[in-house]
Design an enzyme around this catalytic site. Structure first.
Site, PDB file in Angstrom:
ATOM      1  N   GLU A 131       0.797  -1.226   0.000  1.00 34.56           N
ATOM      2  CA  GLU A 131       0.000   0.000   0.000  1.00 34.56           C
ATOM      3  C   GLU A 131       0.830   1.277   0.000  1.00 34.56           C
ATOM      4  O   GLU A 131       0.424   2.274  -0.590  1.00 34.56           O
ATOM      5  CB  GLU A 131      -0.938   0.012   1.227  1.00 34.56           C
ATOM      6  CG  GLU A 131      -2.069  -0.988   1.169  1.00 34.56           C
ATOM      7  CD  GLU A 131      -3.085  -0.665   0.088  1.00 34.56           C
ATOM      8  OE1 GLU A 131      -3.493   0.500  -0.018  1.00 34.56           O
ATOM      9  OE2 GLU A 131      -3.443  -1.584  -0.677  1.00 34.56           O
ATOM     10  N   SER A 152     -46.724 -31.701  28.515  1.00 31.67           N
ATOM     11  CA  SER A 152     -46.612 -32.374  29.818  1.00 31.67           C
ATOM     12  C   SER A 152     -45.361 -31.983  30.583  1.00 31.67           C
ATOM     13  O   SER A 152     -45.231 -32.318  31.763  1.00 31.67           O
ATOM     14  CB  SER A 152     -46.635 -33.891  29.613  1.00 31.67           C
ATOM     15  OG  SER A 152     -47.900 -34.304  29.127  1.00 31.67           O
TER      16      SER A 152
END
Length: 796
Positions: free
Chosen positions: A164, A429
């Site tokens: 870069e 249940s």
């Protein structure tokens, strides 16, 4: 005469000796004399003599004209045009500098004063860790925490600088050579290159919009100069690496490293560092999650640049290029992200929206998290397709309510909805333990007998799962076989309000309808609250508040929140908790939960199945941990006869077998040495029913004799709620009142101890005083309930 005539003739001086003979010129006779009259025209011979003199003068002046021409031409030859070019370039540069300076001054004047400039704070990150300190996930707009330059892998800054901004440490914020190279390449058709330095890119990311305008470029340059004077090169590089976008919603090297390689930026190798640096050119297009080949090709370019700059050797280059390219997942995946999402919600409720980076220590055990995800997916892959079960969820808590594992669905990448915490479904249940616990508090016994027969309550007639009736059965047997008729009778005997009160007391926070149908779990609850409520049976009767956050600190170690669940309220008496443990242990040993039995461990639990097999649940526990599992479909579609004792129980067994590794088996609270309830005691013959008894006992509750006495060690029925007593808390605890120094509080205020990072439970888990041996037995001296007119009318 001729000579005299020539000497008398006036000869006009020439002021342009170099002018050619054919130049425009006035003769003497054409001049205007002072009188205004035209002079007398000379003779023809005179004119010829004058013409000859001019020609001679022209011949003599010709060499001097050539000399003057050489002087004016600057030397002529090959260097003449070059000097002219240089001259005009200098002129244009001066005027360009003046114009550029004017533009800089103009656009600079539009910006705020430099004294007000400041680097904006990085958006706060939430680092979420497991009990062993390992990172579960990062949450926040950046996707990762900020690292110091010294903490990163050294390959990362080297790779970024090489590709870069090679002169990063030598320029002053703007690189003229790089800018010129980019311009020339762009003009000559070479591969496009940007001329921006790392400092310029940071300035753009920190302060400016992404639009490409001349004004923005000038402001970028000015801000770059400011950054260079305000910070060191290392500080600028660190800020850049922690803020730059790497694609896939990852900002900064730490977020990108965890996103693509599932590791910290501290640990990336050379090839991975080159891949990350290569992303900066085009984060979306070069993402290894989107196009691995393009990412690999770009990484090779970065490695070449690193070698050119001397960061790596030829040997390093060959080693990195021979490594297998990184395989990144297209989306976040893993059950731990369900836990991370829960953490974010809880943190916001505890400390609000974080303003700085925070570290959240959780109660999650990643070993259990992986075992839970595997157990659910194993069962779904094996049987889910043929039984039309597409989703599952799991939550596992310890004795304090600390969530050790949570799985919100089959695959986080496909669906981020947390079915364990956010979905509310009927428990079926699996709600019956609260009904039976309320009956025990009201004076019933496991050996109390009820008649399993058709029952009608208003317009509702509950039926058993197999649509069969067994006649007189004990409560323990009815619970193990999950008989619906018995549960419905108990709700009406105890009162729906008391059942709802007990469920809320144990930790069910959802609204529950106080009607007879709650016996079959018709009110919707979440799996998290249902499972943590079961933990109250496991730990001997204390509130187990579900929580996942242990501690919150900032990056400097300052504590922002510290969990404290050391004084939970007692919500069940020890005898009731011990009796329920014995009854639910029987469910696994011989009832509907037989598929959940695990070798070497005493376990208890209850299955649940909703109407038309829409939902199937199993919630169970050992002395160490309580786990609830749900199977079903998001759209509520029917499964093919999947019950709670089927897929959920099998998944529960697989998970708990893995979860209990490393722990020493211990019995359930209160069961002591016996796993089986004693056989029913012989009951005296009931006195014959008389007409007076029938008339005086219209309703079943009225038939109970006032003189019935209970063993002194058994809890009395709860008192009616005392609305004026603040010590009782939100829900009535009856005679079970927390100590005076432990006021009842909202569940988030109850905080408790946490075990060590090793798989060793707290010393007091499953401990506590053991109730008398007959607790949970069938040695009741109570006489059978008398037949009433209601029983006769109902066909009992």
């Amino acid at each position: 005469m001729a000579a005299r005539g020539r000497s008398d003739r006036r000869v006009e001086p020439s002021f342009e000796g170099s002018r050619a003979s054919d130049d425009f010129r006035l003769d003497a006779d054409e001049r205007i004399v002072g009188t205004g009259r035209t002079a007398k025209r000379p003779s023809k011979a005179a004119r010829e003599d004058d013409r000859a003199e001019r020609q001679e003068w022209s011949e003599r002046s010709r060499p001097s004209r050539r000399t003057a021409s050489r002087r004016q031409g600057g030397g002529g030859g090959f260097f003449g045009p070059l000097r002219t070019l240089v001259y005009w370039c200098v002129v244009l540069a001066i005027w360009g500098g003046i114009g550029g300076g004017g533009l800089v001054l103009y656009y600079g004047a539009q910006m705020p004063a430099a004294s007000t400039w400041a680097v904006p704070d990085r958006p706060p990150n939430m680092k979420i860790t497991a009990i062993d300190g390992s990172v579960i996930a990062n949450r926040g707009s950046t996707g990762g925490e900020a690292l110091a330059l010294e903490e990163m892998s050294p390959y990362l800054p080297q790779a970024v600088i090489a590709i870069e901004d090679r002169r990063f440490y030598s320029h002053f914020g703007v690189d003229p050579f790089g800018l010129a190279r980019a311009v020339i390449n762009n003009l000559t058709g070479q591969p496009l290159q940007g001329g921006s330095t790392i400092t310029q890119q940071l300035a753009k990311n920190l302060f400016l919009s992404p639009e490409r305008t001349f004004e923005r470029k000038i402001q970028e340059v000015l801000l770059s100069f400011w950054l260079e004077t305000k910070f060191t090169k290392d500080q600028i590089l660190a800020m850049y690496l922690n803020r730059v976008f790497f694609g896939s919603n990852a900002y900064g090297v730490e977020a990108a490293s965890r996103r693509y390689f599932n590791k910290s930026a501290r640990d990336v190798n050379l090839g991975e560092a080159a891949t990350l640096a290569g992303l900066l050119k085009a984060p979306s297009r070069l993402s290894p999650a989107r196009d691995p080949k393009a990412a690999e090709a770009r990484a090779q370019v970065v490695l070449g640049a690193m070698q050119e700059e001397g960061y790596i050797t030829e040997s390093d280059l060959k080693t990195a290029m021979s490594q297998t390219p990184a395989q990144a997942k297209s989306y976040w995946s893993g059950a731990q992200h369900y836990a991370a999402d829960m953490v974010v919600d809880e943190v916001k409720s505890l400390i609000g929206e974080p303003k700085v980076d925070v570290i959240v220590e959780t109660t999650i055990d990643l070993r259990l998290e992986a075992a839970a995800e595997k157990a659910l997916n194993d069962v779904l892959k094996k049987e889910g397709g043929k039984l039309n079960a597409s989703q599952a969820a799991l939550v596992s808590v310890d004795a304090t309510g600390a969530i050790r594992a949570v799985v919100g669905g089959r695959d986080y990448a496909e669906s981020q909805f947390n079915r364990a915490a956010r979905a509310k479904r009927q428990p079926g249940s699996a709600f019956k333990p609260f009904v039976y616990a309320a009956a025990l508090e009201a004076g019933d016994r496991p050996d109390s007998v009820r008649n399993d027969a058709p029952v009608r309550i208003g317009n509702w007639s509950p039926e058993n799962y197999d649509q069969k009736y067994r006649g007189p059965v004990t409560l323990a047997s009815a619970f193990a076989q999950s008989l619906n008729t018995i549960a419905a009778q108990l709700v009406m005997e105890v009162g729906p309000e008391n059942v709802v009160s007990l469920a809320h007391r144990l930790g069910i926070e959802s609204d529950i309808q106080a009607n007879a149908s709650i016996a079959l779990g018709t009110s919707e609850v979440s799996l998290v609250e249902l499972t943590s409520a079961y933990a109250s049976f496991m730990n001997g009767g204390y509130k187990a508040t579900p929580h996942i956050v242990k501690r919150i600190t900032d990056t400097d170690g300052k504590a922002l929140y510290e969990a404290d669940y050391t004084n939970p309220p007692r919500v069940l008496s020890e005898p009731v908790a011990a009796t329920m443990n014995g009854m639910m242990n029987r469910v696994i040993d011989e009832g509907t939960g037989r598929a959940a039995r695990i070798d070497g461990w005493q376990a208890a639990g209850k299955s649940g199945t909703t109407q038309s097999f829409r939902d199937a649940l199993f919630v169970g526990y050992t002395s160490i941990m309580t786990t609830g599992i749900w199977f079903g479909n998001d759209d509520g579609a029917y499964m093919k006869k999947v019950t709670g004792g089927g897929l959920p129980a099998r998944a529960w067994k697989e998970y708990m077998t893995a979860a209990m590794k490393g722990y020493t088996p211990t019995p359930l609270f209160g069961t002591g040495r016996a796993l089986e309830l004693p056989p029913p005691a012989a009951q005296p013959d009931a006195a014959p029913t008389t007409i007076g008894d029938i008339i005086s006992g219209i309703l079943p509750r009225a038939a109970r004799r006032a003189e019935e006495e209970l063993p002194p060690d058994y809890p009395p029925p709860p008192r009616p709620p005392d609305q004026d007593s603040a010590s009782v808390g939100r829900y009535p605890y009856g005679d079970i009142v927390p100590p005076a120094d432990v006021p009842a509080r909202d569940y988030r205020e109850y905080r408790g101890p946490y075990d060590s990072r090793a798989p060793v439970p707290p010393a007091d888990v499953g401990g506590g005083p053991i109730p008398p041996g007959e607790v949970g037995g069938t040695g009741s001296t109570r006489q059978p309930r008398q037949t009433t007119l209601f029983d006769i009318l109902m066909g009992q």
